[in-house]
Design a protein around this motif. Structure first.
Motif, PDB file in Angstrom:
ATOM      1  N   VAL A  24       0.827  -1.196   0.000  1.00 24.18           N
ATOM      2  CA  VAL A  24       0.000   0.000   0.000  1.00 24.18           C
ATOM      3  C   VAL A  24       0.868   1.255   0.000  1.00 24.18           C
ATOM      4  CG1 VAL A  24      -1.855   1.236   1.187  1.00 24.18           C
ATOM      5  CG2 VAL A  24      -1.731  -1.253   1.323  1.00 24.18           C
ATOM      6  N   PRO A  25       0.797   2.076  -1.033  1.00 23.16           N
ATOM      7  CA  PRO A  25       1.538   3.340  -1.034  1.00 23.16           C
ATOM      8  C   PRO A  25       1.004   4.260   0.060  1.00 23.16           C
ATOM      9  CG  PRO A  25       0.735   2.791  -3.246  1.00 23.16           C
ATOM     10  CD  PRO A  25       0.056   1.874  -2.284  1.00 23.16           C
ATOM     11  N   GLY A  26       1.848   5.112   0.562  1.00 28.05           N
ATOM     12  CA  GLY A  26       1.431   6.039   1.612  1.00 28.05           C
ATOM     13  C   GLY A  26       0.287   6.936   1.170  1.00 28.05           C
ATOM     14  N   GLU A  27       0.302   7.361  -0.098  1.00 25.47           N
ATOM     15  CA  GLU A  27      -0.760   8.230  -0.606  1.00 25.47           C
ATOM     16  C   GLU A  27      -2.098   7.497  -0.605  1.00 25.47           C
ATOM     17  OE1 GLU A  27      -1.826  10.834  -4.630  1.00 25.47           O
ATOM     18  OE2 GLU A  27       0.121   9.836  -4.427  1.00 25.47           O
ATOM     19  N   ALA A  28      -2.085   6.200  -0.962  1.00 26.76           N
ATOM     20  CA  ALA A  28      -3.323   5.416  -0.980  1.00 26.76           C
ATOM     21  C   ALA A  28      -3.845   5.198   0.439  1.00 26.76           C
ATOM     22  CB  ALA A  28      -3.088   4.076  -1.671  1.00 26.76           C
ATOM     23  N   ALA A  29      -2.940   4.908   1.377  1.00 24.62           N
ATOM     24  CA  ALA A  29      -3.350   4.696   2.767  1.00 24.62           C
ATOM     25  C   ALA A  29      -3.943   5.971   3.347  1.00 24.62           C
ATOM     26  CB  ALA A  29      -2.157   4.233   3.594  1.00 24.62           C
ATOM     27  N   ALA A  30      -3.314   7.114   3.074  1.00 27.67           N
ATOM     28  CA  ALA A  30      -3.836   8.387   3.580  1.00 27.67           C
ATOM     29  C   ALA A  30      -5.207   8.692   2.994  1.00 27.67           C
ATOM     30  CB  ALA A  30      -2.854   9.515   3.255  1.00 27.67           C
ATOM     31  N   ALA A  31      -5.401   8.384   1.710  1.00 24.56           N
ATOM     32  CA  ALA A  31      -6.705   8.617   1.077  1.00 24.56           C
ATOM     33  C   ALA A  31      -7.773   7.712   1.683  1.00 24.56           C
ATOM     34  CB  ALA A  31      -6.601   8.400  -0.430  1.00 24.56           C
ATOM     35  N   ALA A  32      -7.400   6.469   2.002  1.00 24.24           N
ATOM     36  CA  ALA A  32      -8.361   5.544   2.613  1.00 24.24           C
ATOM     37  C   ALA A  32      -8.768   6.028   4.003  1.00 24.24           C
ATOM     38  CB  ALA A  32      -7.753   4.141   2.693  1.00 24.24           C
ATOM     39  N   VAL A  33      -7.802   6.507   4.787  1.00 25.70           N
ATOM     40  CA  VAL A  33      -8.123   7.035   6.119  1.00 25.70           C
ATOM     41  C   VAL A  33      -8.980   8.291   5.983  1.00 25.70           C
ATOM     42  CG1 VAL A  33      -7.157   8.026   8.226  1.00 25.70           C
ATOM     43  CG2 VAL A  33      -6.061   6.037   7.168  1.00 25.70           C
ATOM     44  N   ALA A  34      -8.698   9.129   4.973  1.00 24.27           N
ATOM     45  CA  ALA A  34      -9.519  10.318   4.736  1.00 24.27           C
ATOM     46  C   ALA A  34     -10.958   9.932   4.396  1.00 24.27           C
ATOM     47  CB  ALA A  34      -8.917  11.154   3.603  1.00 24.27           C
ATOM     48  N   THR A  35     -11.118   8.834   3.659  1.00 21.84           N
ATOM     49  CA  THR A  35     -12.460   8.335   3.358  1.00 21.84           C
ATOM     50  C   THR A  35     -13.192   7.949   4.635  1.00 21.84           C
ATOM     51  OG1 THR A  35     -11.783   7.522   1.179  1.00 21.84           O
ATOM     52  CG2 THR A  35     -13.764   6.540   2.151  1.00 21.84           C
ATOM     53  N   VAL A  36     -12.488   7.263   5.537  1.00 21.89           N
ATOM     54  CA  VAL A  36     -13.096   6.873   6.818  1.00 21.89           C
ATOM     55  C   VAL A  36     -13.514   8.117   7.598  1.00 21.89           C
ATOM     56  CG1 VAL A  36     -12.713   5.692   9.007  1.00 21.89           C
ATOM     57  CG2 VAL A  36     -11.744   4.747   6.887  1.00 21.89           C
TER      58      VAL A  36
END
Length: 774
Positions: free
Chosen positions: A203-215
């Motif tokens: 998981v790239p950091g940008e993808a993980a941050a976007a997923a947490v932003a979705t939450v």
């Protein structure tokens, strides 16, 4: 030896005077008790805060855009524009808080599947202490959550660009959380769950941050969309919280992600670490900010300072230096739908959920502390429970947790395991009363009580000079209003409503709701029923008086049979009794008869809106409205025909004629309760108008008894004569001391003298509407 008070009328006069004085003294005593001066809290230490920071207990609480001791450090990226590749399309962004995403002002066209959704997003980070913007991510305006959900199931774990694109597109599609429906929430939760559960090196950091932003954005969705009956949604959100918990300790691409509603922090423990503390500091806004998330290794205990809002301390045993601690903080409990604990006060506080986990070692001592933030002007903390989310039951559980709270300012818990924790709270409503209105009501009712007592006594004394029906109606009306005023002054307040009690140190048991109702007060219910009855009786007697006046002045009927009076008695006292009995029978089982704020009929829903299902409407407002409409119709008819219509036989001067007409008109308006129509204007949803009308309503109707005394005792010849006689009797009272007699007054001129007017009509000062009924 002669008697002290040889005349019965003198005795009655003294009794009425004494009664009035006692009631007035009790009224003043009530005012003193209710409005005793409140001790002012000690002055808080002052501090100097820049940029709209709020000084609280000597500490600056900064807005999200600023950080630092005095809110002097910039914490945002300025508004910006971005030109998309070589095209002429430009994306514009407003200011973005450090660590967060901002969305483009430009939206997808109406011809696309996502019309009205931002085209792109970009993040603001801090590099070398300076807020810096990342390059924007642009979304395909025809992609949907359903297509992304299908795509994430078949994506290649090695395709990092695809993972990032799916995560970013999902984040943008959930950027308007208030518009999300339960199906959209379920799909978005499933996508974020899938991405966060991927191996950490994938998981790239940008993808993980976007997923947490979705939450974080999902936590802003309407709570009504998180239905407990939607199993797919419940399973998706519960699975997502487990993924967040695992991600907090397994992520290798990111150490920290902080979004407005979610903060994730990972800590690589040192071998010497005995305990690690995660805490979130207070701010002037509810949103989480990176600079307010603090980690302390080798912490010995929880913080007791006033700047910390929530904290969790995990003690580590046998640490080897390879362990990781992971923490997740949720700003509310949307993702933890409970069947046991029901909430109804979400607008006034948030149930924060905090997760702490350690991989690779055993943990048997976890401490949590919460400084509760709620609207103290509306709520009072009553109790709390230390709980964890039990995935086997999909609900909150208290097993393994105890309360260690010493003060309501800091709620402390201790648990013997790690998982998602929360401090569930329940509150009692704080009721605020308008001091000016209450004082006006107390004084007005006190004056009315005095006026009504004298009016009743005088009307009984002069009954032989009037028709029996006239005396019966006026005495009954005044008696009903007198009893209502007395009960109102001494019984309207619900003594249980604002008791400042709490049970924060009680055993740690599960709470059923965030609302704690006052203890049952059956006395208050009885008071409400009595007030309901006597006020309805007052209005019923005004209606009977309307009919009586109509027969006297319009139909010129002079003779009334005994059965007429009996019928009025049965109607005036029996009708209200029937209404109150039915209302109590229908509502008392559901505890829906009265409200908790004070001892009166229930009228409002828990959110403060007027309810058509409450008894206030159908057992009071509607019957009274019918009576007032009837009274107004009779009032208009009588005032026009009997008072204002020109009579050529009158030879009095025009000035006196108008004074008399106005006096007679006001006399009828008072006795028929016309001013109570102001109460219906208070239902209009206009704050300024409502305040004005409320004051007029209070002034006119609290003093109705005094107005009756002025118009129907002092305004009538017989009443004035009787008052003068009482005054003369009291002032001529003789007191016998030993062998000498002392008089309270040597001589008083008789204030009433008979004379024969040269005018064919009686003097206007002796004329009132009551003369027509004598």
């Amino acid at each position: 030896m002669p008697l002290l008070c040889p005349h019965l009328k003198t005795i009655i006069g003294i009794f009425c005077t004494a009664t009035t004085i006692v009631l007035w003294a009790l009224c003043i005593w009530q005012l003193i008790i209710r409005f005793a001066p409140v001790k002012t809290p000690p002055m808080e230490p002052s501090c100097f805060c820049h940029n709209n920071g709020i000084c609280s207990d000597g500490i600056c609480l900064c807005p999200e855009e600023w950080v630092g001791t005095h809110c002097e450090i910039v914490n945002f990226c300025d508004s910006s524009t971005y030109k998309v590749n070589s095209s002429e399309d430009i994306l514009s962004f407003e200011i973005i808080i450090v660590g967060r995403y901002g969305y483009s002002i430009e939206k997808c066209d109406n011809s696309t599947a996502n019309r009205g959704t931002p085209k792109g997003t970009r993040m603001c980070t801090r590099k070398n202490g300076i807020p810096t913007l990342q390059l924007p991510s642009i979304m395909d305006c025809n992609v949907t959550l359903l297509s992304l959900s299908e795509k994430v199931q078949s994506m290649n774990e090695s395709a990092t660009a695809e993972i990032t694109s799916i995560a970013t597109d999902t984040q943008i599609l959930t950027s308007k959380p208030k518009e999300l429906k339960s199906d959209n929430i379920s799909l978005a939760a499933s996508i974020a769950d899938k991405i966060l559960n991927l191996p950490s090196h994938v998981v790239p950091g940008e993808a993980a941050a976007a997923a947490v932003a979705t939450v974080s954005q999902l936590l802003d969705a309407n709570k009504t969309e998180f239905s407990l009956t939607n199993d797919d949604l419940t399973n998706s959100t519960i699975s997502l919280t487990m993924a967040m918990q695992n991600f907090s300790v397994s992520s290798s691409s990111l150490e920290e992600v902080v979004q407005p509603n979610v903060a994730v922090r990972r800590v690589d423990l040192q071998e010497s670490s005995a305990a690690v503390l995660f805490c979130a500091l207070k701010g002037s806004t509810n949103g989480l900010v990176s600079d307010r998330i603090i980690i302390e290794e080798q912490a010995s205990s929880l913080k007791n300072d006033i700047t910390t809002e929530i904290q969790i301390l995990i003690s580590v045993t046998n640490a080897t230096g390879s362990e990781r601690a992971g923490f997740v903080l949720y700003q509310n409990d949307r993702l933890f739908p409970s069947k046991i604990y029901r909430t109804g006060l979400e607008e006034s506080y948030n149930n924060r959920v905090i997760s702490g986990n350690i991989n690779g070692t055993m943990v048997n001592n976890v401490k949590i502390a919460l400084s509760p933030q709620f609207n103290s002007s509306k709520l009072q903390l009553y109790n709390h429970a230390c709980v964890f989310w039990d995935y086997s039951q999909n609900d909150w559980n208290t097993s393994g947790c105890i309360k260690e709270t010493e003060s309501p300012e800091l709620l402390k818990c201790s648990c013997n395991h790690t998982t998602n924790f929360a401090v569930l709270m329940n509150f009692k409503t704080v009721y605020k009363y308008s001091r000016p209105l209450t004082i006006l009501s107390q004084i007005g009712c006190g004056l009315s009580i005095a006026g009504l007592i004298v009016t009743i006594v005088v009307q009984i004394w002069i009954r032989k000079s009037r028709k029996m029906s006239t005396t019966l109606i006026l005495v009954s009306l005044c008696s009903a209003l007198l009893i209502f005023d007395i009960i109102f002054i001494f019984g309207i307040e619900n003594t249980n409503a604002n008791k400042t009690e709490s049970v924060i140190s009680a055993p740690n048991t599960m709470l059923m709701s965030d609302i704690e109702l006052p203890h049952p007060n059956h006395g208050c219910t009885v008071v409400a029923a009595l007030l309901h009855y006597f006020l309805l009786a007052t209005f019923t007697w005004t209606a009977l008086n309307s009919r009586h006046l109509y027969l006297l002045l319009i139909k010129t009927q002079r003779d009334f049979s005994r059965s007429f009076n009996i019928t009025m008695l049965l109607t005036g006292w029996g009708g209200p009794a029937l209404v109150v009995s039915i209302t109590v029978a229908v509502t008392v089982k559901n505890l829906n008869y009265r409200q908790e704020e004070f001892c009166w009929l229930a009228a409002l829903e828990p959110d403060g809106t007027f309810s058509i299902r409450k008894p206030m409407l159908w057992s009071f407002l509607l019957p009274v409205a019918a009576i007032l409409l009837f009274n107004i119709a009779v009032f208009v008819k009588i005032t026009y025909v009997a008072i204002w219509k020109e009579n050529k036989n009158l030879t009095s001067t025009k000035k006196k004629s108008h004074i008399m007409k106005v006096s007679a008109t006001l006399s009828i308006a008072v006795i028929l309760g016309i001013t109570w129509i102001l109460g219906y204007l208070m239902l209009i949803d206009n704050e300024q108008m409502n305040i004005t009308v409320t004051y007029f309503f209070c002034i006119f109707n609290a003093t109705q008894g005094l107005q009756i005394f002025f118009f129907h005792v002092l305004g009538t010849p017989a009443g004035k004569k009787k008052i003068a006689n009482i005054f003369v009797s009291i002032t001529k009272l003789r007191i016998y001391l030993h062998s000498k007699t002392y008089s309270l007054i040597l001589h008083i001129k008789q204030p009433y003298e008979s004379f024969k007017s040269t005018n064919p009509m009686r003097d206007y000062n002796d004329i009132s509407l009551s003369s027509c009924m004598e």
